[in-house]
Design a protein around this motif. Structure first.
Motif, PDB file in Angstrom:
ATOM      1  N   UNK A   1      34.352  63.743  50.466  1.00 34.37           N
ATOM      2  CA  UNK A   1      34.085  62.520  51.202  1.00 34.37           C
ATOM      3  C   UNK A   1      35.655  61.984  51.435  1.00 34.37           C
ATOM      4  N   UNK A   2      36.121  62.152  52.623  1.00 36.81           N
ATOM      5  CA  UNK A   2      37.317  61.852  53.070  1.00 36.81           C
ATOM      6  C   UNK A   2      37.695  60.279  53.632  1.00 36.81           C
ATOM      7  N   UNK A   3      36.318  59.802  53.815  1.00 34.66           N
ATOM      8  CA  UNK A   3      36.152  58.523  54.246  1.00 34.66           C
ATOM      9  C   UNK A   3      36.570  57.468  53.043  1.00 34.66           C
ATOM     10  N   UNK A   4      37.222  56.417  53.256  1.00 38.01           N
ATOM     11  CA  UNK A   4      37.452  55.499  52.377  1.00 38.01           C
ATOM     12  C   UNK A   4      36.224  54.879  51.777  1.00 38.01           C
ATOM     13  N   UNK A   5      36.090  54.673  50.569  1.00 31.77           N
ATOM     14  CA  UNK A   5      34.873  54.244  49.919  1.00 31.77           C
ATOM     15  C   UNK A   5      34.902  52.778  49.767  1.00 31.77           C
ATOM     16  N   UNK A   6      33.829  51.963  49.523  1.00 33.99           N
ATOM     17  CA  UNK A   6      33.779  50.587  49.511  1.00 33.99           C
ATOM     18  C   UNK A   6      34.490  50.218  48.165  1.00 33.99           C
ATOM     19  N   UNK A   7      34.796  48.803  48.020  1.00 36.98           N
ATOM     20  CA  UNK A   7      35.203  48.290  46.757  1.00 36.98           C
ATOM     21  C   UNK A   7      33.841  47.566  46.308  1.00 36.98           C
ATOM     22  N   UNK A   8      33.629  47.977  45.069  1.00 46.20           N
ATOM     23  CA  UNK A   8      32.503  47.250  44.213  1.00 46.20           C
ATOM     24  C   UNK A   8      32.926  46.058  43.223  1.00 46.20           C
ATOM     25  N   UNK A   9      32.135  45.234  42.886  1.00 49.84           N
ATOM     26  CA  UNK A   9      32.220  44.185  42.088  1.00 49.84           C
ATOM     27  C   UNK A   9      31.685  44.603  40.726  1.00 49.84           C
ATOM     28  N   UNK A  10      32.528  44.556  39.650  1.00 53.62           N
ATOM     29  CA  UNK A  10      31.997  44.987  38.370  1.00 53.62           C
ATOM     30  C   UNK A  10      31.766  44.043  37.504  1.00 53.62           C
ATOM     31  N   UNK A  11      31.020  44.405  36.364  1.00 50.35           N
ATOM     32  CA  UNK A  11      30.570  43.337  35.325  1.00 50.35           C
ATOM     33  C   UNK A  11      31.659  42.767  34.711  1.00 50.35           C
ATOM     34  N   UNK A  12      33.038  43.227  34.835  1.00 49.34           N
ATOM     35  CA  UNK A  12      34.126  42.619  34.239  1.00 49.34           C
ATOM     36  C   UNK A  12      34.486  41.318  35.574  1.00 49.34           C
ATOM     37  N   UNK A  13      34.044  41.266  36.609  1.00 48.79           N
ATOM     38  CA  UNK A  13      34.425  40.398  37.433  1.00 48.79           C
ATOM     39  C   UNK A  13      35.472  41.023  38.422  1.00 48.79           C
ATOM     40  N   UNK A  14      35.719  42.063  38.336  1.00 46.49           N
ATOM     41  CA  UNK A  14      36.759  42.581  39.167  1.00 46.49           C
ATOM     42  C   UNK A  14      36.126  43.589  40.237  1.00 46.49           C
ATOM     43  N   UNK A  15      36.999  43.375  41.394  1.00 48.49           N
ATOM     44  CA  UNK A  15      36.574  44.409  42.703  1.00 48.49           C
ATOM     45  C   UNK A  15      37.216  45.797  42.231  1.00 48.49           C
ATOM     46  N   UNK A  16      36.541  46.821  42.269  1.00 50.06           N
ATOM     47  CA  UNK A  16      37.090  47.978  42.095  1.00 50.06           C
ATOM     48  C   UNK A  16      37.163  48.860  43.425  1.00 50.06           C
ATOM     49  N   UNK A  17      38.321  49.005  44.012  1.00 53.81           N
ATOM     50  CA  UNK A  17      38.341  49.951  45.043  1.00 53.81           C
ATOM     51  C   UNK A  17      38.087  51.141  44.915  1.00 53.81           C
ATOM     52  N   UNK A  18      37.108  51.917  44.925  1.00 51.11           N
ATOM     53  CA  UNK A  18      36.747  53.139  44.545  1.00 51.11           C
ATOM     54  C   UNK A  18      37.803  54.376  45.175  1.00 51.11           C
ATOM     55  N   UNK A  19      37.940  54.127  46.393  1.00 53.38           N
ATOM     56  CA  UNK A  19      39.147  54.965  47.219  1.00 53.38           C
ATOM     57  C   UNK A  19      40.387  54.965  46.485  1.00 53.38           C
ATOM     58  N   UNK A  20      40.924  53.845  45.558  1.00 53.63           N
ATOM     59  CA  UNK A  20      42.038  53.638  45.088  1.00 53.63           C
ATOM     60  C   UNK A  20      42.199  54.139  43.795  1.00 53.63           C
TER      61      UNK A  20
END
Length: 174
Positions: free
Chosen positions: A16-35
């Motif tokens: 996957x060379x495409x940027x993956x979306x950021x998803x919100x976690x149970x910790x309340x933070x957004x996790x940018x999967x590509x980063x």
């Protein structure tokens, strides 16, 4: 015979060379999967079933999609081995909302967070296997290994959720 099979792979090891979306976690933070840096394990599962709530009708017919606790607990049980194999972070992903996910993390005392793909952004981006029950679109069980935010491999189908972490560890050590 392995109960898991790699269905996404490439000669270069990146799929996957495409940027993956950021998803919100149970910790309340957004996790940018590509980063995400280093090795990351993501495991996908249908949804948690809160205690004292009946199963979604129709799940008996799709038995491999039973509640996610066995898979989550199995990953929690080998967390130190995953870390020793170089895994920097691990996340569970389901299409359920944060309230359900937080309840599962607390109830099962999980040492990692869940990310919500309620809008199916990651599922659509990676064409992840899904199924529908009673009008709900749910993720099929799977596991992915990311390196520096890019998918290296995807394990699917997972017929024995408690064995999913062993297959991931074998691939990492292999």
């Amino acid at each position: 015979m392995s109960l898991l099979r790699k269905v996404i792979t490439s000669e270069q090891g990146r799929v996957s060379h495409q940027p993956l979306p950021a998803l919100q976690g149970t910790d309340g933070n957004w996790h940018a999967l590509s980063a995400l840096q280093g090795l990351t394990v993501l495991f996908t599962c249908p949804r948690p079933t809160p205690p004292n709530v009946p199963q979604v009708p129709g799940w008996i017919q799709v038995g491999r999609h039973l509640p996610l606790a066995p898979q989550a607990r199995a990953f929690a049980a080998v967390l130190h081995e995953l870390q020793a194999a170089g895994v920097a972070q691990i996340f569970g992903i389901s299409t359920s909302g944060h309230a359900e996910q937080k309840q599962l993390v607390k109830r099962a005392r999980l040492p990692f967070h869940f990310l919500s793909d309620q809008q199916l952004r990651l599922a659509a981006k990676l064409n992840l296997p899904t199924f529908e029950v009673e009008g709900q679109t749910l993720l099929e069980r799977g596991a992915m290994i990311l390196r520096d935010g890019a998918v290296q491999t995807h394990f699917h189908p997972i017929l024995a959720p408690e064995r999913s972490p062993s297959e991931v560890l074998n691939w990492l050590k292999g």
